[in-house]
Design an enzyme around this catalytic site. Structure first.
Site, PDB file in Angstrom:
ATOM      1  N   THR A  89       0.857  -1.190   0.000  1.00 22.88           N
ATOM      2  CA  THR A  89       0.000   0.000   0.000  1.00 22.88           C
ATOM      3  C   THR A  89       0.892   1.239   0.000  1.00 22.88           C
ATOM      4  O   THR A  89       1.968   1.244   0.605  1.00 22.88           O
ATOM      5  CB  THR A  89      -0.954   0.032   1.211  1.00 22.88           C
ATOM      6  OG1 THR A  89      -0.206   0.238   2.407  1.00 22.88           O
ATOM      7  CG2 THR A  89      -1.786  -1.242   1.306  1.00 22.88           C
ATOM      8  N   GLY A  90       0.443   2.266  -0.691  1.00 19.28           N
ATOM      9  CA  GLY A  90       1.296   3.444  -0.829  1.00 19.28           C
ATOM     10  C   GLY A  90       2.561   3.096  -1.593  1.00 19.28           C
ATOM     11  O   GLY A  90       3.634   3.651  -1.324  1.00 19.28           O
ATOM     12  N   GLY A  91       2.419   2.208  -2.574  1.00 22.03           N
ATOM     13  CA  GLY A  91       3.595   1.734  -3.310  1.00 22.03           C
ATOM     14  C   GLY A  91       3.981   2.609  -4.486  1.00 22.03           C
ATOM     15  O   GLY A  91       4.841   2.234  -5.279  1.00 22.03           O
ATOM     16  N   TYR A 132       0.117  11.879  14.843  1.00 17.89           N
ATOM     17  CA  TYR A 132       0.904  10.999  13.963  1.00 17.89           C
ATOM     18  C   TYR A 132       1.680   9.972  14.795  1.00 17.89           C
ATOM     19  O   TYR A 132       1.611   8.768  14.534  1.00 17.89           O
ATOM     20  CB  TYR A 132       1.872  11.843  13.134  1.00 17.89           C
ATOM     21  CG  TYR A 132       2.813  11.027  12.283  1.00 17.89           C
ATOM     22  CD1 TYR A 132       2.355  10.395  11.133  1.00 17.89           C
ATOM     23  CD2 TYR A 132       4.160  10.888  12.629  1.00 17.89           C
ATOM     24  CE1 TYR A 132       3.217   9.633  10.348  1.00 17.89           C
ATOM     25  CE2 TYR A 132       5.027  10.130  11.851  1.00 17.89           C
ATOM     26  CZ  TYR A 132       4.557   9.502  10.714  1.00 17.89           C
ATOM     27  OH  TYR A 132       5.403   8.747   9.942  1.00 17.89           O
ATOM     28  N   GLY A 136       8.021   7.195  -2.554  1.00 17.62           N
ATOM     29  CA  GLY A 136       8.767   7.123  -1.297  1.00 17.62           C
ATOM     30  C   GLY A 136       9.147   5.713  -0.881  1.00 17.62           C
ATOM     31  O   GLY A 136       9.617   4.899  -1.690  1.00 17.62           O
ATOM     32  N   ILE A 137       8.931   5.417   0.389  1.00 14.22           N
ATOM     33  CA  ILE A 137       9.348   4.133   0.966  1.00 14.22           C
ATOM     34  C   ILE A 137       8.598   2.980   0.310  1.00 14.22           C
ATOM     35  O   ILE A 137       9.175   1.930   0.014  1.00 14.22           O
ATOM     36  CB  ILE A 137       9.108   4.163   2.500  1.00 14.22           C
ATOM     37  CG1 ILE A 137      10.071   5.167   3.163  1.00 14.22           C
ATOM     38  CG2 ILE A 137       9.256   2.777   3.107  1.00 14.22           C
ATOM     39  CD1 ILE A 137       9.766   5.473   4.622  1.00 14.22           C
ATOM     40  N   GLY A 138       7.308   3.174   0.047  1.00 13.25           N
ATOM     41  CA  GLY A 138       6.514   2.110  -0.574  1.00 13.25           C
ATOM     42  C   GLY A 138       7.002   1.787  -1.964  1.00 13.25           C
ATOM     43  O   GLY A 138       7.084   0.614  -2.359  1.00 13.25           O
TER      44      GLY A 138
END
Ligand code: NAP
Length: 249
Positions: A12-14, A150, A17-19
């Site tokens: 997810t969120g791929g 957060y 950034g990190i994903g």
């Protein structure tokens, strides 16, 4: 080298950034990778960049319906999920005194509820013996100013991993956490439009990293690959802090 040939991974969120770095590394290792995100154009750019066996699906992790149909698409294409990386997350910076209900709800919807839905909706598709990686943050254990909500959502993710490692052990599903330190990504750098914010970040946060620099997304990709693969076969319920020593020294 770790081989993930024949494995199916969902990140997810791929798309950024990190994903994106995680998706790239999993694909390089041979996995068929599905990346989820909300913006089609950013997903399309990520698919081009990864260039291997990767499929983009528009899905918002705060929507159980979106996740359900995304996982149905993965099942239809590949019949299973072996690796699930719950990475999508958002960060608001708000000092105590300025916290709003909208800000709390937005972060809870994605970072807290979204991680629950990401894993819960995947359960029917997850193969026994699969690996789940939850992306938390070093902020979970640091008192960084302006990150009340957060940081609390990220601490909750650490707790999810402990509970789910026990709940899923009967299916030999491992659940681990990656806690990155400060990593240069579009999400982090979006906050640097104001040079004063950037300067304060480098002084206060990067200044507290023993290795003296921010991390890079590809370094998190390696850490995700480790947790996702059999290289970490005796780890579950753990928290891997890949943060240049930020939370450790
Ligand atoms: N960068 C850091 O310093 C750092 C440090 C510690 C932990 N983390 C954590 O690492 C994770 C990734 O951070 P990052 O810095 O790489 O973020 P980023 O650069 O902002 O990328 C975020 C990714 O998540 C997607 N996304 C955001 N909300 C989503 C939603 N509701 N549903 C589906 N996808 C969504 C974004 O695409 P769309 O916007 O198109 O949906 C994008 O692909 C987050 O959980 C963050 O909290 C980051």
């Amino acid at each position: 080298m770790t081989s993930l040939t024949g494995k199916v991974a969902v990140v997810t969120g791929g798309s950024e950034g990190i994903g994106l770095a995680a998706a790239q590394r999993l694909a390089e290792a041979g996995a068929s990778v599905f990346i989820l995100g909300r913006r089609q154009s950013v997903l399309d750019a990520a698919v081009k960049e990864i260039g291997a066996d990767v499929t983009a699906i528009v899905a918002d992790v705060s929507s159980q319906a979106d996740l359900r149909s995304a996982y149905e698409a993965v099942q239809a294409a590949k019949g299973k999920i072996d690796i699930l990386v719950a990475n999508a997350g958002v960060q608001n910076r708000e000092p105590l005194g300025d916290i709003t209900e909208e800000g709390v709800d937005a972060q809870l919807a994605i970072n807290f509820k979204g991680v629950i839905w990401t894993v819960q909706e995947a359960l029917p598709a997850l193969k026994d013996g699969s690996s789940i990686v939850l992306v938390s943050s070093g902020t979970a254990v640091k008192g960084i100013p302006n990150r009340t909500v957060y940081s609390a959502t990220k601490a909750a993710i650490r707790s999810f991993a402990r509970t789910w490692a026990n709940e899923l052990k009967g299916r030999r599903i491992r659940v681990n956490v990656l806690s990155p330190g400060p990593i240069l990504t579009p999400g982090l750098e979006a906050g640097f439009a104001d040079p004063k914010v950037k300067e304060a970040y480098y002084t206060n946060v990067i200044g507290a990293v023993p290795m003296g620099r921010p991390g890079e997304a590809h370094e998190m990709g390696e850490a995700v690959l480790f947790l996702a693969s059999d290289a970490s076969s005796f780890m579950t319920g753990a928290d891997l802090q890949a943060d240049g020593g930020f939370t450790q020294v």
